[in-house]
Design a protein around this motif. Structure first.
Motif, PDB file in Angstrom:
ATOM      1  N   ARG A   1     -41.562  -7.606 -41.026  1.00 11.59           N
ATOM      2  CA  ARG A   1     -40.120  -7.876 -40.969  1.00 11.59           C
ATOM      3  C   ARG A   1     -39.784  -8.778 -39.778  1.00 11.59           C
ATOM      4  N   VAL A   2     -40.444  -8.541 -38.659  1.00  9.77           N
ATOM      5  CA  VAL A   2     -40.212  -9.381 -37.487  1.00  9.77           C
ATOM      6  C   VAL A   2     -40.586 -10.829 -37.790  1.00  9.77           C
ATOM      7  N   MET A   3     -41.688 -11.030 -38.494  1.00  8.60           N
ATOM      8  CA  MET A   3     -42.133 -12.386 -38.769  1.00  8.60           C
ATOM      9  C   MET A   3     -41.269 -13.080 -39.811  1.00  8.60           C
ATOM     10  N   GLU A   4     -40.447 -12.337 -40.534  1.00 12.59           N
ATOM     11  CA  GLU A   4     -39.503 -12.959 -41.456  1.00 12.59           C
ATOM     12  C   GLU A   4     -38.350 -13.625 -40.716  1.00 12.59           C
ATOM     13  N   THR A   5     -38.081 -13.152 -39.509  1.00 12.65           N
ATOM     14  CA  THR A   5     -36.955 -13.686 -38.727  1.00 12.65           C
ATOM     15  C   THR A   5     -37.395 -14.400 -37.457  1.00 12.65           C
TER      16      THR A   5
ATOM     17  N   ILE B   1     -42.708 -15.367 -30.824  1.00 13.85           N
ATOM     18  CA  ILE B   1     -43.580 -14.311 -30.300  1.00 13.85           C
ATOM     19  C   ILE B   1     -44.187 -14.762 -28.968  1.00 13.85           C
ATOM     20  N   MET B   2     -44.661 -15.999 -28.913  1.00 10.47           N
ATOM     21  CA  MET B   2     -45.231 -16.500 -27.663  1.00 10.47           C
ATOM     22  C   MET B   2     -44.150 -16.646 -26.595  1.00 10.47           C
ATOM     23  N   GLY B   3     -42.936 -17.012 -27.007  1.00 11.88           N
ATOM     24  CA  GLY B   3     -41.840 -17.126 -26.044  1.00 11.88           C
ATOM     25  C   GLY B   3     -41.510 -15.787 -25.418  1.00 11.88           C
TER      26      GLY B   3
ATOM     27  N   LEU C   1     -33.627  -4.464 -22.298  1.00 19.08           N
ATOM     28  CA  LEU C   1     -33.888  -4.322 -23.729  1.00 19.08           C
ATOM     29  C   LEU C   1     -32.725  -3.619 -24.426  1.00 19.08           C
ATOM     30  N   ASP C   2     -32.161  -2.617 -23.786  1.00 20.87           N
ATOM     31  CA  ASP C   2     -30.994  -1.924 -24.342  1.00 20.87           C
ATOM     32  C   ASP C   2     -29.844  -2.903 -24.565  1.00 20.87           C
ATOM     33  N   GLU C   3     -29.533  -3.661 -23.514  1.00 25.36           N
ATOM     34  CA  GLU C   3     -28.362  -4.530 -23.550  1.00 25.36           C
ATOM     35  C   GLU C   3     -28.527  -5.715 -24.489  1.00 25.36           C
ATOM     36  N   ASN C   4     -29.765  -6.136 -24.717  1.00 24.03           N
ATOM     37  CA  ASN C   4     -30.009  -7.319 -25.541  1.00 24.03           C
ATOM     38  C   ASN C   4     -30.584  -6.988 -26.917  1.00 24.03           C
ATOM     39  N   ASN C   5     -30.598  -5.704 -27.268  1.00 25.09           N
ATOM     40  CA  ASN C   5     -31.048  -5.273 -28.597  1.00 25.09           C
ATOM     41  C   ASN C   5     -32.433  -5.837 -28.946  1.00 25.09           C
ATOM     42  N   LEU C   6     -33.374  -5.639 -28.035  1.00 27.56           N
ATOM     43  CA  LEU C   6     -34.722  -6.166 -28.223  1.00 27.56           C
ATOM     44  C   LEU C   6     -35.769  -5.082 -28.447  1.00 27.56           C
ATOM     45  N   TRP C   7     -35.346  -3.856 -28.635  1.00 26.30           N
ATOM     46  CA  TRP C   7     -36.322  -2.783 -28.777  1.00 26.30           C
ATOM     47  C   TRP C   7     -37.141  -2.889 -30.062  1.00 26.30           C
ATOM     48  N   HIS C   8     -36.650  -3.639 -31.047  1.00 18.97           N
ATOM     49  CA  HIS C   8     -37.449  -3.810 -32.271  1.00 18.97           C
ATOM     50  C   HIS C   8     -38.734  -4.585 -31.993  1.00 18.97           C
ATOM     51  N   LEU C   9     -38.809  -5.220 -30.816  1.00 19.76           N
ATOM     52  CA  LEU C   9     -40.014  -5.930 -30.415  1.00 19.76           C
ATOM     53  C   LEU C   9     -40.820  -5.186 -29.359  1.00 19.76           C
ATOM     54  N   GLN C  10     -40.324  -4.029 -28.940  1.00 20.06           N
ATOM     55  CA  GLN C  10     -40.966  -3.308 -27.835  1.00 20.06           C
ATOM     56  C   GLN C  10     -41.166  -1.816 -28.121  1.00 20.06           C
ATOM     57  N   ARG C  11     -41.061  -1.440 -29.376  1.00 17.48           N
ATOM     58  CA  ARG C  11     -41.287  -0.033 -29.732  1.00 17.48           C
ATOM     59  C   ARG C  11     -41.820   0.022 -31.163  1.00 17.48           C
TER      60      ARG C  11
END
Length: 342
Positions: A187-191, A197-199, A234-244
């Motif tokens: 799902r991550v790679m769809e968006t 990922i490297m960034g 991560l909380d504030e920027n809604n990035l946990w889908h990449l870190q959990r």
């Protein structure tokens, strides 16, 4: 049980008692031991010229300061890479780094090549801008060259900026992508494309390394402080889908379960960032830093795991006494010293 890293300088000298070690006041002479830390660093560096600065990184300051204290007061010395001459470690660093480089095979991401440039994408610029804005919101100050897009920079130069150079190689690749659940990764790679990922990998590495270059004090506590900041980011920027991992719920940050138990005010977090000694005093009182520094020393001596250290520092910052646990660890340490004659 891990091999004990500490030993007596003079094996004929009498060992201190647990109460003697626990009753000492490192913080009352902090300036003296920090001065000694710089002297010890320069002795280890010798004529070696480091890529960024020849000074002892402030991030490592109290690792060396507390070691100087324990050596002078009790004749106890830790033998590890931080106590070895720096030049030979510089000589082997590239090989150690080259050997460990890895990509993300499941996504077709190859290991980076040390002489290739770091690719700066619009997404990376945006993330670094968000990180700088986020730190500024806490009133955290840092040198203007930190957290800037690594333009015209090779991976070799980027990696060598680490506060832990040349003791440890860097984090070798975007391994967080391998830790995701399979469906989550699809799902991550769809968006996100591979450059995203490297960034994110560059952001994680740069936020980690540049933060350590800006911090001062006890390095394990600096690591914990960075985790406090990173998880809030991560909380504030809604990035946990990449870190959990969304299936197991496991965070890719070992510190998260511990730091979630704490309520650290912005002013306290700012103090921890700029000088861990000041931050601990603000949070837990004048002499709590003695306990935190001792816990770090015992970790370096292989008396506890990192998770056990995290439990201790979480309890300390949460206002709970940790002396009884430190007493147990010291007794174990002295017993092992006596048994081995080290």
């Amino acid at each position: 049980m891990p091999v004990l890293r500490a030993h007596r300088i003079d094996q004929t000298s009498e060992l201190p008692s647990p109460s003697q070690i626990l009753s000492t006041r490192f913080t009352t002479e902090l300036d003296q031991w920090r001065t000694q830390a710089h002297a010890d660093w320069h002795a280890l560096r010798g004529q070696a010229q480091l890529p960024t600065t020849n000074q002892l990184p402030d991030y490592l300051l109290d690792r060396y300061a507390f070691r100087a204290y324990m050596r002078a007061r009790f004749g106890l010395h830790i033998k590890d890479r931080f106590s070895k001459p720096i030049a030979p470690q510089m000589g082997s660093w590239v090989q150690r780094t080259q050997t460990g480089l890895r990509g993300v095979p499941s996504l077709g991401i190859a290991p980076v090549k040390l002489n290739d440039p770091v690719v700066v994408t619009p997404q990376l610029r945006d993330l670094l801008d968000r990180w700088r804005t986020y730190l500024s919101g806490f009133g955290i100050t840092y040198a203007s060259h930190l957290y800037q897009p690594p333009e015209n920079t090779t991976w070799l130069d980027f990696y060598q900026r680490s506060a832990l150079y040349p003791f440890f190689p860097p984090a070798f690749g975007p391994s967080f992508a391998e830790k995701m659940a399979e469906q989550q990764r699809r799902r991550v790679m769809e968006t996100h494309d591979l450059s995203d990922i490297m960034g994110l990998y560059v952001l994680i590495l740069q936020a980690h390394e540049d933060t350590h270059r800006a911090q001062k004090g006890e390095p394990l506590l600096c690591e914990f402080t960075l985790a406090l900041l990173w998880c809030r980011f991560l909380d504030e920027n809604n990035l946990w889908h990449l870190q959990r991992n969304e299936d197991s719920g496991r965070s890719f940050n070992d510190e998260e379960p511990y730091l979630r138990r704490l309520q650290i005010a912005e002013s306290e977090l700012r103090a921890l960032f700029h000088d861990t000694a000041d931050g601990v005093q603000d949070i837990a009182g004048t002499h709590a830093y003695d306990d935190v520094a001792l816990a770090g020393w015992l970790f370096d001596a292989h008396l506890m795991t990192y998770r056990e250290y995290l439990e201790l520092v979480t309890r300390c910052l949460g206002g709970h006494p940790i002396r009884s646990k430190l007493d147990i660890l010291i007794r174990e340490f002295l017993s092992r010293l006596t048994a081995t004659g080290a």
